[in-house]
Design a protein around this motif. Structure first.
Motif: not given
Length: 346
Positions: A211-220
């Motif tokens: 579930d975790k996302k980067l600030p740009n919306g992509k998955p970590i």
């Protein structure tokens, strides 16, 4: 009163909320200097306690008269910075995981031995009051042999407590190396070795980004959940469930041990840190003190134990070898998740 002169390498959340305040309160320790590459961060923390501020940790090591350092930087930097500190003949306390590879961990251990200085790893779970008491109960023998266990460590993730929020290095693979397994899994690997008093020898399971996302919306690009099955040297079996997506309540840090003569629980009751329910109906409840969480910090005992080791010239219990064994369990978990097979810890 003798004092150990500390330099702090890295001034993020773990340094600000745990190592620096604990050392500052310790009459046997003094924080002399703090190094952090973020402009102004070291000064903002160091000025109120009279600690010198540096952007370059190497300049701090060259300029200050130190006895020891606490390395509180991203995982991938631990080995390089620890080894550099050993070259300056300093004792090293390094955050977990001690490194991101077995090779780097071995280099750190070897460097400490060459310098004849202590290496301690910040795996504080075995020092938590509930876990210390549970170990005492187990060692007393009243529950008989441990047969199986369940352990978990879950919270909403480093983006909820890191000083950099969603921009945290925890979500950057070149700096972190691994995700929740390196952050929380290594704690539990060490804790179970400590409680059981024996090695974990086989692992299998799943390690996922859910579930975790980067600030740009992509998955970590790292793991945020893992469910691992383990087996100890004598055949004790158990599970480890770790997560950065535990959004319901802030933190779940519980362990259950199923034994021949009853069940031991810790970390799941706000009043009784350790609960024992014997098969014959007898119950034992222990009020042992709070467990440190990201939301509510209490003394971890790590910096105090390290300071005491230096002053007494007695090697710390949570040394490089202990750190290596916990790290190796986690790295083997990645191997098992990739192969889909049970893998032997090496």
């Amino acid at each position: 009163m003798p004092q150990v002169r500390f330099g702090i390498i890295g001034c993020g959340a773990i340094a600000q909320r745990r190592h620096i305040p604990e050392l500052h309160k310790n009459p046997n320790a003094v924080v002399v200097a703090i190094a952090d590459p973020v402009v102004g961060r070291a000064a903002s923390i160091g000025d109120p306690i009279g600690a010198a501020a540096y952007r370059d940790y190497k300049k701090m090591l060259d300029s200050e008269q130190l006895d020891a350092v606490a390395v509180c930087t991203p995982n991938a930097l631990h080995a390089e910075q620890s080894i550099e500190a050993f070259k300056h003949k300093l004792h090293v306390l390094v955050e977990k995981p001690m490194a991101t590879t077995r090779a780097d961990a071995k280099k750190m251990i070897a460097a400490g031995k060459r310098a004849r200085k202590f290496l301690m790893i910040g795996m504080n779970q075995r020092l938590m009051p509930a876990h210390v008491k549970a170990k005492q109960v187990l060692d007393a023998g009243t529950l008989g042999k441990v047969l199986a266990f369940e352990t978990s460590f879950k919270h909403p993730g480093p983006d909820h407590w890191s000083v950099d929020g969603p921009q945290s290095w925890f979500f950057k693979k070149p700096l972190a190396g691994m995700g929740v397994c390196g952050d929380l899994g290594v704690h539990k690997a060490d804790l179970m070795r400590y409680l059981l008093g024996e090695e974990i020898v086989k692992v299998t399971g799943f390690i996922k980004q859910l579930d975790k996302k980067l600030p740009n919306g992509k998955p970590i690009p790292l793991d945020d959940n893992a469910f691992i099955t383990m087996q100890s040297a004598t055949g004790i079996i158990g599970t480890m469930n770790i997560s950065w997506t535990h959004y319901g309540r802030f933190e779940d840090n519980g362990t259950i041990l199923y034994c021949e003569k009853g069940v031991l629980r810790m970390g799941d009751d706000p009043t009784y840190g350790v609960q024992v329910d014997f098969a014959n109906g007898q119950k034992e409840r222990y009020v042992v003190g709070a467990v440190a969480t990201n939301e509510k910090q209490v003394g971890s005992g790590i910096s105090a134990a390290f300071t005491r080791a230096i002053l007494t010239k007695k090697a710390p219990e949570i040394d490089g070898d202990e750190g290596y064994k916990a790290l190796s369990i986690i790295l083997t978990c990645f191997d098992a998740a990739k192969s889909g097979k049970t893998e032997r810890v090496h």
